[in-house]
Design an enzyme around this catalytic site. Structure first.
Site, PDB file in Angstrom:
ATOM      1  N   LYS A 144       3.252 -55.046  31.495  1.00 20.62           N
ATOM      2  CA  LYS A 144       2.886 -56.436  31.175  1.00 20.62           C
ATOM      3  C   LYS A 144       4.113 -57.311  31.331  1.00 20.62           C
ATOM      4  CE  LYS A 144      -0.802 -58.730  29.831  1.00 20.62           C
ATOM      5  NZ  LYS A 144      -2.195 -58.415  30.137  1.00 20.62           N
TER       6      LYS A 144
HETATM    7  P1  NAD Z   1      -7.259 -68.107  30.474  1.00 23.16           P
HETATM    8  O1  NAD Z   1      -5.941 -68.734  30.460  1.00 23.16           O
HETATM    9  O2  NAD Z   1      -8.089 -68.185  31.707  1.00 23.16           O
HETATM   10  O3  NAD Z   1      -8.160 -68.677  29.253  1.00 23.16           O
HETATM   11  C1  NAD Z   1      -7.758 -68.669  27.920  1.00 23.16           C
HETATM   12  C2  NAD Z   1      -8.771 -69.507  27.149  1.00 23.16           C
HETATM   13  O4  NAD Z   1      -8.542 -69.373  25.766  1.00 23.16           O
HETATM   14  C3  NAD Z   1      -8.681 -71.008  27.471  1.00 23.16           C
HETATM   15  O5  NAD Z   1      -9.993 -71.528  27.586  1.00 23.16           O
HETATM   16  C4  NAD Z   1      -8.001 -71.584  26.237  1.00 23.16           C
HETATM   17  O6  NAD Z   1      -8.344 -72.929  26.022  1.00 23.16           O
HETATM   18  C5  NAD Z   1      -8.587 -70.666  25.177  1.00 23.16           C
HETATM   19  N1  NAD Z   1      -7.851 -70.647  23.931  1.00 23.16           N
HETATM   20  C6  NAD Z   1      -6.521 -70.523  23.702  1.00 23.16           C
HETATM   21  N2  NAD Z   1      -6.266 -70.569  22.388  1.00 23.16           N
HETATM   22  C7  NAD Z   1      -7.469 -70.703  21.783  1.00 23.16           C
HETATM   23  C8  NAD Z   1      -7.893 -70.799  20.434  1.00 23.16           C
HETATM   24  N3  NAD Z   1      -7.006 -70.748  19.440  1.00 23.16           N
HETATM   25  N4  NAD Z   1      -9.231 -70.925  20.160  1.00 23.16           N
HETATM   26  C9  NAD Z   1     -10.132 -70.961  21.147  1.00 23.16           C
HETATM   27  N5  NAD Z   1      -9.793 -70.867  22.443  1.00 23.16           N
HETATM   28  C10 NAD Z   1      -8.484 -70.748  22.745  1.00 23.16           C
HETATM   29  O7  NAD Z   1      -7.022 -66.584  30.025  1.00 23.16           O
HETATM   30  P2  NAD Z   1      -7.931 -65.326  30.325  1.00 23.16           P
HETATM   31  O8  NAD Z   1      -7.415 -64.669  31.538  1.00 23.16           O
HETATM   32  O9  NAD Z   1      -9.363 -65.681  30.192  1.00 23.16           O
HETATM   33  O10 NAD Z   1      -7.495 -64.397  29.102  1.00 23.16           O
HETATM   34  C11 NAD Z   1      -8.133 -64.476  27.826  1.00 23.16           C
HETATM   35  C12 NAD Z   1      -7.971 -63.131  27.141  1.00 23.16           C
HETATM   36  O11 NAD Z   1      -8.542 -62.120  27.964  1.00 23.16           O
HETATM   37  C13 NAD Z   1      -6.516 -62.716  26.895  1.00 23.16           C
HETATM   38  O12 NAD Z   1      -6.435 -61.980  25.713  1.00 23.16           O
HETATM   39  C14 NAD Z   1      -6.225 -61.818  28.081  1.00 23.16           C
HETATM   40  O13 NAD Z   1      -5.175 -60.914  27.841  1.00 23.16           O
HETATM   41  C15 NAD Z   1      -7.577 -61.120  28.201  1.00 23.16           C
HETATM   42  N6  NAD Z   1      -7.788 -60.492  29.495  1.00 23.16           N
HETATM   43  C16 NAD Z   1      -7.808 -61.224  30.640  1.00 23.16           C
HETATM   44  C17 NAD Z   1      -7.987 -60.558  31.851  1.00 23.16           C
HETATM   45  C18 NAD Z   1      -8.062 -61.307  33.157  1.00 23.16           C
HETATM   46  O14 NAD Z   1      -8.300 -60.653  34.188  1.00 23.16           O
HETATM   47  N7  NAD Z   1      -7.918 -62.609  33.183  1.00 23.16           N
HETATM   48  C19 NAD Z   1      -8.146 -59.169  31.887  1.00 23.16           C
HETATM   49  C20 NAD Z   1      -8.150 -58.466  30.691  1.00 23.16           C
HETATM   50  C21 NAD Z   1      -7.964 -59.141  29.501  1.00 23.16           C
END
Ligand code: NAD
Length: 419
Positions: A109
């Site tokens: 990471k």
């Molecule tokens: P992203 O940046 O696309 O979206 C994050 C979202 O969370 C945004 O809409 C933001 O406004 C919202 N957010 C942030 N703080 C918040 C809060 N306090 N309350 C409500 N909403 C809030 O990120 P993502 O890629 O969707 O990642 C989100 C989660 O999924 C993370 O934990 C990430 O590690 C996990 N994840 C993502 C992937 C991927 O392929 N993108 C894969 C596995 C896990």
């Protein structure tokens, strides 16, 4: 010692979950010593000339937790709250996650402590290229392969790929996944995490005899993972009654129009003010009476303080680490079925693996091939974890960790260790 809520950080949570699962599989002390801790931890300094001419210093990290089963694999996060401990935790979870879905990667990471919402594209590009140069000795298609995470995207990956390729003199698409299609990205990667979350929700509903058609859903976080999950659930006939992002929460008891909400979020950057919805508070979303709650934002969303209020029947962890161990125990005592992060959101890394395979072979697959293979991996993994959950009578999280940690332990034991 269990991490208390006050001093809990993501790495303490990762260590506590490791110990619980390692105890459950009776893992010997020597193997624990070999697989518990990160193999490599790099902290880098990233000076960037900002648009107003001054130099701003950012701190960045790249952690490789374990590479016994293959190259380190894991996203890069840009967020003001990124810390080394958070990156170490996320790298640790990547190791078990790749093993749960049985792909030949280890866990890694990266992250940069920054506030991308207040940076220009120009500043983000400079920071990304400088960060890439700084972590250059660690990354590569055979060593460590970054991908997007919170507040990074396919453009970020394109800059990393270009910076890395410039040092070699030719294009090396396999150094990152989640790239634009025109640079060797894979069809289906953008929506892979949400699609995988959806697949595991389908399996959980089938197991618990909850019809997806008409099921009520609340989604916290409306980025890549949350919005795609919501979209697929909406298409399957579920009712998404509440959605939030970092700016606010919206609610409609009859179900929100998700395609239009996605359109508005893309245009305006927020969900607040969506027509035919009423605003609610973040804690009301988490406490909503619904069939499925999908935390899809950041770690430690549900803690001992707010866990007793959760009233969903299923919690599907699209985010990494959204529940603290104390919250986990509370949901368990309430009989809530948790689909743990290292299973639930593994669709992203699974299609990243498909992308890497395609890049290495210079042969690209049809979208339907990707969906079919992903569906197969997610459903097989769900049932592998469910089997341990039912046979060993342990929560789904411990079952998933037992599977992942067990596979890594086996790899390390078979490889042996140089004295
Ligand atoms: P992203 O940046 O696309 O979206 C994050 C979202 O969370 C945004 O809409 C933001 O406004 C919202 N957010 C942030 N703080 C918040 C809060 N306090 N309350 C409500 N909403 C809030 O990120 P993502 O890629 O969707 O990642 C989100 C989660 O999924 C993370 O934990 C990430 O590690 C996990 N994840 C993502 C992937 C991927 O392929 N993108 C894969 C596995 C896990």
């Amino acid at each position: 010692m269990p991490a208390t809520e006050i001093q809990a950080n993501a790495y303490d949570v990762a260590m506590e979950n490791f110990d619980t699962a390692a105890d459950a599989i009776g893992l010997d002390k020597d193997t624990r010593e070999m697989i518990k801790y990160p193999e490599r931890v790099l902290t880098v300094s990233i000076p960037v000339r900002m648009d107003d001419g001054h130099i701003h210093h950012f701190e960045g990290f790249r952690v490789q937790h374990n590479t016994a089963r293959g190259p380190a694999k894991g996203g890069i996060r840009y967020h003001p709250q990124v810390t080394l401990d958070e990156v170490k935790a996320l790298a640790t979870w990547m190791t078990w996650k790749c093993a749960v879905v049985n792909i030949p990667f280890g866990g890694g990471k990266g992250g940069v402590t920054c506030d991308p919402k207040h940076m220009s594209q120009h500043e983000l590009e400079h920071m990304t290229r400088r960060y890439t140069s700084a972590i250059l000795p660690l990354i590569g298609p055979e060593q460590d392969i970054p991908a997007p995470d919170v507040y990074t995207n396919s453009q970020t990956m394109a800059w990393i790929m270009d910076t890395y390729s410039m040092t070699k003199g030719y294009a090396i698409p396999g150094v990152v996944t989640g790239k634009p299609i025109s640079l060797g990205g894979s069809l289906g990667r953008n929506e892979a995490t949400g699609r995988g979350v959806f697949n595991t929700i389908e399996c959980a509903c089938e197991h618990l005899h909850i019809p997806l058609q008409g099921a009520t859903i609340a989604v916290q976080g409306f980025g890549n993972a949350g919005s795609v999950t919501a979209q697929l659930l909406h298409q399957a006939g579920a009712k998404i009654v509440a959605v939030s992002d970092s700016t606010g929460c919206v609610y409609n008891s009859k179900g929100l129009n998700i395609p239009e909400l996605i359109h508005m979020k893309a245009l305006c950057g927020h969900v607040e003010g969506f027509p035919e919805s009423e605003p609610i508070l973040p804690h009301e979303l988490l406490a909503m009476q619904c069939d499925i709650l999908v935390p899809a934002a950041l770690e430690n969303t549900i803690q001992a303080g707010n866990a007793p209020a959760v009233r969903a029947r299923i919690v599907a962890e699209a985010a990494n680490g959204p529940l603290t161990p104390a919250a986990d125990r509370i949901l368990q005592s309430k009989g809530i079925f948790v689909i743990p992060d290292i299973l639930c959101n593994a669709g992203g890394v699974t299609v990243s693996y498909f992308e890497w395979v395609q890049d290495e072979q210079h042969l690209f697959w049809e979208a339907q091939d990707i969906y079919t293979r992903l569906n197969h991996v997610m459903k097989t993994s769900f049932h592998d974890v469910l089997k341990i959950h039912l046979e060993r009578k342990v929560p789904m999280r411990i079952a998933a960790n037992m599977l992942g940690i067990g596979r890594v332990a086996e790899a390390v034991q078979i490889r042996g260790i140089y004295p």
